[in-house]
Scaffold this motif. Structure first.
Motif, PDB file in Angstrom:
ATOM      1  N   ALA A  95      -6.762 -38.238-116.381  1.00  0.00           N
ATOM      2  CA  ALA A  95      -7.374 -37.008-115.865  1.00  0.00           C
ATOM      3  C   ALA A  95      -7.998 -37.232-114.495  1.00  0.00           C
ATOM      4  CB  ALA A  95      -8.425 -36.500-116.854  1.00  0.00           C
ATOM      5  N   ASP A  96      -8.746 -38.320-114.357  1.00  0.00           N
ATOM      6  CA  ASP A  96      -9.386 -38.622-113.071  1.00  0.00           C
ATOM      7  C   ASP A  96      -8.339 -38.781-111.965  1.00  0.00           C
ATOM      8  OD1 ASP A  96     -11.957 -38.574-114.119  1.00  0.00           O
ATOM      9  OD2 ASP A  96     -12.104 -40.753-114.336  1.00  0.00           O
ATOM     10  N   HIS A  97      -7.235 -39.441-112.319  1.00  0.00           N
ATOM     11  CA  HIS A  97      -6.177 -39.664-111.326  1.00  0.00           C
ATOM     12  C   HIS A  97      -5.642 -38.333-110.797  1.00  0.00           C
ATOM     13  CE1 HIS A  97      -2.636 -41.438-109.385  1.00  0.00           C
ATOM     14  NE2 HIS A  97      -1.958 -40.437-109.929  1.00  0.00           N
ATOM     15  N   PHE A  98      -5.322 -37.423-111.704  1.00  0.00           N
ATOM     16  CA  PHE A  98      -4.707 -36.176-111.251  1.00  0.00           C
ATOM     17  C   PHE A  98      -5.726 -35.198-110.679  1.00  0.00           C
ATOM     18  CE2 PHE A  98      -1.286 -37.997-113.721  1.00  0.00           C
ATOM     19  CZ  PHE A  98      -0.254 -37.871-112.793  1.00  0.00           C
ATOM     20  N   LYS A  99      -6.982 -35.340-111.039  1.00  0.00           N
ATOM     21  CA  LYS A  99      -8.005 -34.572-110.327  1.00  0.00           C
ATOM     22  C   LYS A  99      -8.053 -35.009-108.869  1.00  0.00           C
ATOM     23  CE  LYS A  99     -12.936 -33.457-110.031  1.00  0.00           C
ATOM     24  NZ  LYS A  99     -12.980 -33.806-108.586  1.00  0.00           N
ATOM     25  N   LYS A 100      -7.992 -36.314-108.657  1.00  0.00           N
ATOM     26  CA  LYS A 100      -8.014 -36.836-107.287  1.00  0.00           C
ATOM     27  C   LYS A 100      -6.764 -36.408-106.528  1.00  0.00           C
ATOM     28  CE  LYS A 100      -8.675 -41.095-104.638  1.00  0.00           C
ATOM     29  NZ  LYS A 100      -8.900 -42.570-104.718  1.00  0.00           N
ATOM     30  N   VAL A 101      -5.629 -36.415-107.196  1.00  0.00           N
ATOM     31  CA  VAL A 101      -4.393 -35.930-106.565  1.00  0.00           C
ATOM     32  C   VAL A 101      -4.574 -34.479-106.105  1.00  0.00           C
ATOM     33  CG1 VAL A 101      -1.984 -35.284-107.007  1.00  0.00           C
ATOM     34  CG2 VAL A 101      -2.840 -37.500-107.785  1.00  0.00           C
ATOM     35  N   GLY A 102      -5.164 -33.665-106.998  1.00  0.00           N
ATOM     36  CA  GLY A 102      -5.409 -32.275-106.637  1.00  0.00           C
ATOM     37  C   GLY A 102      -6.388 -32.125-105.494  1.00  0.00           C
ATOM     38  N   ASP A 103      -7.450 -32.914-105.525  1.00  0.00           N
ATOM     39  CA  ASP A 103      -8.449 -32.866-104.445  1.00  0.00           C
ATOM     40  C   ASP A 103      -7.815 -33.204-103.103  1.00  0.00           C
ATOM     41  OD1 ASP A 103     -10.320 -32.290-106.392  1.00  0.00           O
ATOM     42  OD2 ASP A 103     -11.209 -34.294-106.404  1.00  0.00           O
ATOM     43  N   SER A 113       0.416 -27.798-104.819  1.00  0.00           N
ATOM     44  CA  SER A 113       0.257 -29.111-105.451  1.00  0.00           C
ATOM     45  C   SER A 113      -1.145 -29.282-106.009  1.00  0.00           C
ATOM     46  CB  SER A 113       0.555 -30.224-104.437  1.00  0.00           C
ATOM     47  OG  SER A 113       1.920 -30.210-104.070  1.00  0.00           O
ATOM     48  N   ALA A 114      -2.144 -28.776-105.294  1.00  0.00           N
ATOM     49  CA  ALA A 114      -3.518 -28.864-105.790  1.00  0.00           C
ATOM     50  C   ALA A 114      -3.666 -28.085-107.090  1.00  0.00           C
ATOM     51  CB  ALA A 114      -4.483 -28.315-104.741  1.00  0.00           C
ATOM     52  N   HIS A 115      -3.156 -26.871-107.109  1.00  0.00           N
ATOM     53  CA  HIS A 115      -3.203 -26.048-108.324  1.00  0.00           C
ATOM     54  C   HIS A 115      -2.571 -26.779-109.499  1.00  0.00           C
ATOM     55  CE1 HIS A 115      -1.084 -23.315-111.128  1.00  0.00           C
ATOM     56  NE2 HIS A 115      -2.159 -22.546-111.026  1.00  0.00           N
ATOM     57  N   ASP A 116      -1.380 -27.315-109.286  1.00  0.00           N
ATOM     58  CA  ASP A 116      -0.632 -27.927-110.387  1.00  0.00           C
ATOM     59  C   ASP A 116      -1.308 -29.199-110.894  1.00  0.00           C
ATOM     60  OD1 ASP A 116       1.103 -25.872-109.940  1.00  0.00           O
ATOM     61  OD2 ASP A 116       2.731 -27.094-109.129  1.00  0.00           O
ATOM     62  N   ALA A 117      -1.824 -30.010-109.993  1.00  0.00           N
ATOM     63  CA  ALA A 117      -2.487 -31.258-110.406  1.00  0.00           C
ATOM     64  C   ALA A 117      -3.780 -30.958-111.151  1.00  0.00           C
ATOM     65  CB  ALA A 117      -2.760 -32.137-109.192  1.00  0.00           C
ATOM     66  N   TRP A 118      -4.551 -30.016-110.649  1.00  0.00           N
ATOM     67  CA  TRP A 118      -5.797 -29.652-111.334  1.00  0.00           C
ATOM     68  C   TRP A 118      -5.526 -29.066-112.718  1.00  0.00           C
ATOM     69  CZ3 TRP A 118      -8.006 -26.904-106.406  1.00  0.00           C
ATOM     70  CH2 TRP A 118      -8.650 -27.871-105.600  1.00  0.00           C
ATOM     71  N   ASP A 150     -14.161 -27.230-114.893  1.00  0.00           N
ATOM     72  CA  ASP A 150     -14.207 -27.168-113.436  1.00  0.00           C
ATOM     73  C   ASP A 150     -12.813 -27.272-112.816  1.00  0.00           C
ATOM     74  OD1 ASP A 150     -16.934 -26.899-113.532  1.00  0.00           O
ATOM     75  OD2 ASP A 150     -17.381 -28.964-112.942  1.00  0.00           O
ATOM     76  N   THR A 151     -11.991 -28.186-113.320  1.00  0.00           N
ATOM     77  CA  THR A 151     -10.645 -28.324-112.756  1.00  0.00           C
ATOM     78  C   THR A 151      -9.792 -27.103-113.099  1.00  0.00           C
ATOM     79  OG1 THR A 151     -10.094 -29.735-114.664  1.00  0.00           O
ATOM     80  CG2 THR A 151     -10.572 -30.838-112.586  1.00  0.00           C
ATOM     81  N   PHE A 152     -10.003 -26.534-114.289  1.00  0.00           N
ATOM     82  CA  PHE A 152      -9.270 -25.317-114.648  1.00  0.00           C
ATOM     83  C   PHE A 152      -9.640 -24.174-113.712  1.00  0.00           C
ATOM     84  CE2 PHE A 152      -9.102 -21.254-116.951  1.00  0.00           C
ATOM     85  CZ  PHE A 152      -7.748 -21.217-117.250  1.00  0.00           C
ATOM     86  N   ARG A 153     -10.919 -23.989-113.494  1.00  0.00           N
ATOM     87  CA  ARG A 153     -11.352 -22.880-112.640  1.00  0.00           C
ATOM     88  C   ARG A 153     -10.924 -23.091-111.191  1.00  0.00           C
ATOM     89  NH1 ARG A 153     -17.337 -21.302-115.188  1.00  0.00           N
ATOM     90  NH2 ARG A 153     -16.509 -20.639-117.223  1.00  0.00           N
ATOM     91  N   ALA A 154     -10.901 -24.338-110.760  1.00  0.00           N
ATOM     92  CA  ALA A 154     -10.406 -24.620-109.409  1.00  0.00           C
ATOM     93  C   ALA A 154      -8.932 -24.249-109.305  1.00  0.00           C
ATOM     94  CB  ALA A 154     -10.617 -26.099-109.066  1.00  0.00           C
ATOM     95  N   ALA A 155      -8.157 -24.596-110.336  1.00  0.00           N
ATOM     96  CA  ALA A 155      -6.743 -24.240-110.345  1.00  0.00           C
ATOM     97  C   ALA A 155      -6.557 -22.727-110.344  1.00  0.00           C
ATOM     98  CB  ALA A 155      -6.055 -24.863-111.562  1.00  0.00           C
ATOM     99  N   MET A 156      -7.391 -22.024-111.116  1.00  0.00           N
ATOM    100  CA  MET A 156      -7.232 -20.576-111.222  1.00  0.00           C
ATOM    101  C   MET A 156      -7.575 -19.856-109.927  1.00  0.00           C
ATOM    102  SD  MET A 156      -5.784 -20.117-113.998  1.00  0.00           S
ATOM    103  CE  MET A 156      -5.737 -18.334-113.850  1.00  0.00           C
ATOM    104  N   GLU A 157      -8.389 -20.476-109.071  1.00  0.00           N
ATOM    105  CA  GLU A 157      -8.655 -19.893-107.756  1.00  0.00           C
ATOM    106  C   GLU A 157      -7.375 -19.813-106.928  1.00  0.00           C
ATOM    107  OE1 GLU A 157     -11.364 -18.645-106.231  1.00  0.00           O
ATOM    108  OE2 GLU A 157     -12.578 -18.785-108.060  1.00  0.00           O
ATOM    109  N   LEU A 158      -6.405 -20.657-107.269  1.00  0.00           N
ATOM    110  CA  LEU A 158      -5.146 -20.717-106.526  1.00  0.00           C
ATOM    111  C   LEU A 158      -3.986 -20.133-107.327  1.00  0.00           C
ATOM    112  CD1 LEU A 158      -5.497 -24.390-105.196  1.00  0.00           C
ATOM    113  CD2 LEU A 158      -6.151 -22.268-104.027  1.00  0.00           C
ATOM    114  N   ASP A 159      -4.260 -19.635-108.505  1.00  0.00           N
ATOM    115  CA  ASP A 159      -3.195 -19.177-109.399  1.00  0.00           C
ATOM    116  C   ASP A 159      -2.709 -17.788-108.985  1.00  0.00           C
ATOM    117  OD1 ASP A 159      -2.292 -20.216-112.376  1.00  0.00           O
ATOM    118  OD2 ASP A 159      -2.065 -18.042-112.178  1.00  0.00           O
TER     119      ASP A 159
END
Length: 448
Positions: A95-103, A113-118, A150-159
């Motif tokens: 999880a930490d890895h793909f959060k960082k990928v999204g960041d 890519s940020a949306h999908d990784a988060w 937090d990562t879900f809501r960040a993704a949804m900002e871009l959904d």
């Protein structure tokens, strides 16, 4: 007396190989499931039923981009058998890895890519947290849960689908919810309310919500007592009288100008297969319900097993069983703790029960289920009802037919088989089949 004890496990969607029987409230047709068990459906990656189920659950999120095959297999390969701490550690690493990928992708302007990784990271954080509830004060519960949210809501900002974070007034507090809009018109649309169960969070319902939106529904998800944020932050445990939870949710929903109050459906998943019918028995604002899986009596399994320990089991009543547990709590707890050492499924079910019901022992978990029955209320349901059954349901199977027969409303009985491995609890791992059959039925009721 020798007393066999096997506890009822309630877990959290997903047909070719199915049987549908429909009839009105007055028909005498009794559904006969087609048994077609495919033993290759399990185990998947780990030879333990609980770890196997949760790995499949995580992988099922792939249907809507919430996980990926290689990431799940790679993480699973690092997990030591039956080791809860290792499970948490390895899923958190992923999880930490793909959060960082999204960041990083977000910082570089790669928003897709940020949306999908988060979105994948939020699933992995939720998976990491799953077995932590043995110690309700473990700080990692809140940390992992918050990371997932937090990562879900960040993704949804871009959904591409518009999702609104909502707060639903409930008694002296509020319930968290997400409102997904079918379009940007603001016009009245039919509403699908989706309810999770014993161990789910509303972020996990993203896939279900998307399927509703694609068909023209506005979708509302929420967490009630015993679930998600409400148990983790507010410390409010489950309650059996779920109509007192859904009532305020419906009050909120029908106050919105974009909701057609004459076309409201509810989809209850896992333990939601008790909650949603219970609410519908008391509130006719609900016009169609999906009981997935259908639960008539939450204590059905433990009662059946306890009865076998009595000399004359056929004459042992439900009340007799609960009286026995009350009068022999020390014995029951000793027996259960011994069995929990040898069963991941039983151990998790009991520790989760103590967490979400806020009780101290396994015997107390069992006693908590006493009022969780639809006896005496199911006949009050007027909403059209889809009764879902999985031929290989490893969690709460065996109640759908009695549930169906007790209904007095328009009803449909749907049995999923294992021809394409759709027979598990809530059709785990067969998302396309599940969504097609359940939502096609709902479309026929609400006409989005």
């Amino acid at each position: 007396m020798s007393l066999p004890v096997r506890y009822l496990l309630l877990g959290g969607v997903i047909l070719f190989g199915f049987l549908i029987l429909s009839c009105s409230a007055t028909d005498e047709i009794s559904p006969q499931p087609v048994i077609n068990v495919n033993t290759t459906c399990s185990p998947f990656m780990v030879n333990d039923p609980e770890f196997d189920f949760e790995l499949k659950r995580t992988l099922s999120s792939m249907y809507s981009g919430g996980s990926d095959l290689g990431e799940v297999i790679a993480t699973a390969s690092r997990i030591k058998p039956l080791n809860y701490e290792n499970w948490y550690t390895e899923w958190t690493k992923t999880a930490d890895h793909f959060k960082k990928v999204g960041d990083t992708a977000y910082e570089q302007g790669h928003l897709v890519s940020a949306h999908d990784a988060w979105l994948r990271a939020q699933t992995y954080y939720r998976t990491a947290e799953f077995f932590l509830h043995r110690n309700p004060d473990d700080p990692r519960i809140l940390t992992s849960w918050k990371n997932s949210v937090d990562t879900f809501r960040a993704a949804m900002e871009l959904d591409p689908v518009h999702m609104e974070i909502v707060s639903i007034p409930y008694e002296n507090t509020t319930l968290p919810g997400y409102f997904y809009s079918a379009d940007e018109s603001g016009e009245k649309k039919p509403l699908l309310i989706i309810q999770t169960g014993y161990d789910g969070t509303q972020e996990e319902l993203y896939s279900n919500a998307l399927e509703g939106v694609k068909r023209g529904y506005n979708v509302l998800t929420f967490e009630g007592p015993g679930q998600g944020e409400v148990i983790r932050v507010q410390k409010i445990p489950f309650r059996y009288d779920w109509e007192k939870v859904v009532g305020p949710v419906l009050d909120y929903a029908t106050s919105r100008p974009d909701v057609d109050s004459e076309r409201i459906g509810m989809w209850g998943i896992s333990m939601g297969g008790y909650f949603v019918p219970r609410a519908a028995a008391f509130d006719n604002r609900i016009h169609a319900i999906i009981a997935d899986s259908a639960i008539y009596d939450m204590a059905n399994e433990q009662i059946s097993q306890f009865r076998m320990g009595f000399p004359d089991p056929q004459n042992v009543t439900r009340e007799d069983v609960f009286d026995f547990i009350r009068e022999n709590k020390d014995y029951v707890n000793e027996d259960m703790y011994a069995r929990m050492k040898n069963s991941t499924s039983l151990d998790w079910a009991m520790t989760q029960g103590m967490y979400v019901f806020d009780v101290p022992t396994p015997a107390d978990v069992m006693l908590t289920y006493e009022p969780y029955t639809l006896e005496g209320v199911i006949e009050n349901i007027t909403a059209a009802t889809l009764v879902c059954d999985g031929i290989s349901d490893s969690k709460i199977g065996g109640q759908a037919q009695s549930f169906y027969e007790a209904l007095k409303c328009p009803k449909t009985y749907l049995v999923f088989t294992d021809e394409f491995c759709a027979g598990e609890h809530c059709q785990l791992g067969a998302s396309g089949i599940s969504y097609q059959e359940k939502l096609d039925w709902l479309d026929d009721q609400l006409h989005p």
